[in-house]
Enzyme design. Structure first.
Site, PDB file in Angstrom:
ATOM      1  N   TYR A 118       3.850   4.279  -1.153  1.00 28.32           N
ATOM      2  CA  TYR A 118       4.234   5.264  -0.139  1.00 28.32           C
ATOM      3  C   TYR A 118       4.576   4.564   1.171  1.00 28.32           C
ATOM      4  CZ  TYR A 118       3.969   9.499   2.724  1.00 28.32           C
ATOM      5  OH  TYR A 118       4.258  10.537   3.566  1.00 28.32           O
TER       6      TYR A 118
ATOM      7  N   LYS B 294       8.269   4.535   3.075  1.00 27.51           N
ATOM      8  CA  LYS B 294       8.438   5.089   4.416  1.00 27.51           C
ATOM      9  C   LYS B 294       8.806   3.997   5.423  1.00 27.51           C
ATOM     10  CE  LYS B 294       7.605   9.432   3.499  1.00 27.51           C
ATOM     11  NZ  LYS B 294       8.634  10.475   3.677  1.00 27.51           N
TER      12      LYS B 294
END
Length: 299
Positions: free
Chosen positions: A164, A168
């Site tokens: 993640y 990002k």
């Protein structure tokens, strides 16, 4: 629908069926925007309607205009399909919100490579494909607002969420590049880093913390970024719980390496400490940082 500063504008929102995406769609619609609500149909009701259908229906019931779109962000054709839905319905595109994301926890050394790749495919590649399709419309039109929904995990990293964080973090650097490339054509790109309840954070959120994590508290920042009057470009905006702060990436003071082929760990520690006493500097693009370093920078 209330005040309508976005009247006549058309927006697309990926991952718009739940959590922050739903709040973004409703907030844009309240301000007069026509909204393509995208969300893949993993779960449908007895009538075969998924999250995007319900959000679009909610906007319509309130007097706004919306259409549901069900592409999966992992599909290479999703970005073009979402933008095409806006063009086919309303003939234009002004606002692009790349929000679709998943978060799968797991320590990096234990996480299957395929699972890591799926997070990158949806969070990073899916957003890139949507932005590419939006740019193809916005640049010739001479106007656009692109908002990439990032995360502070992409700035700082996070234990057990390396996939993640990587997705990002890539999105944040990508956004700075888009901002630099699109400004001359009237296409402004900013990155929103929200603290809000999502499907990923919902289960583990303690009840006392839940009110501060209401996605509706984040939506006003997004609608401000979507406004024609907003001239921000390339910014990282962290928000949640009714709070806001600017974030960035900086480099500290420039120091000279000692002459000679070697560098001991103690020397490296000392040099970094000296650099850290210098003034932090921001750079809009990497070439500016390079030129500053080679020119000696500031200590």
């Amino acid at each position: 629908m209330g005040d309508t500063p976005l009247a006549g504008r058309v927006a697309v929102v990926s991952g718009g069926g739940r959590g922050p995406g739903r709040s973004f769609c409703l907030a844009l619609a309240r301000q007069g925007a026509k909204v393509v609500v995208n969300n893949r149909n993993r779960v449908t009701d007895a009538d075969g309607r998924g999250p995007a259908d319900h959000v679009a229906a909610e906007i319509l019931a309130a007097g706004g205009e919306a259409v549901a779109e069900h592409s999966d962000a992992a599909d290479p054709a999703a970005g073009e399909a979402i933008v095409a839905a806006a063009l086919e319905r309303w003939g234009r595109l002004d606002i692009c919100v790349a929000n679709a994301a998943i978060g799968v926890g797991g320590m990096f050394h234990k996480q299957p490579a395929a699972q890591f790749g799926e997070v990158l495919e949806i969070n990073l590649h899916g957003s890139v494909r949507l932005a590419r399709a939006a740019m193809a419309v916005m640049r010739p039109a001479g106007y656009g607002r692109i908002i990439l929904v990032g995360s502070t995990g992409g700035l700082h990293g996070d234990v057990g969420l390396s996939a993640y964080a990587a997705s990002k973090g890539g999105l944040l650097a990508f956004g700075r590049s888009l901002a630099a490339e699109g400004a001359a054509k009237g296409v402004l790109t900013n990155m929103l880093l929200p603290y809000a309840l999502t499907q990923m954070t919902d289960d583990g959120m303690p009840p006392p913390a839940r009110p501060a994590m209401d996605p509706d508290l984040v939506a006003p920042v997004l609608t401000a970024l979507a406004s024609p009057q907003c001239g921000l470009n390339g910014e990282y905006l962290v928000t949640g719980g009714g709070r806001l702060r600017r974030a960035s990436v900086v480099e500290w003071g420039t120091v000279m390496l000692p002459n000679g082929p070697g560098l001991s760990p103690s020397q490296l520690h000392a040099l970094l400490a000296e650099s850290g006493r210098g003034e932090p500097r921001e750079y809009r693009v990497a070439v500016d940082a390079f030129n500053d370093l080679m020119a000696g920078g500031a200590s």
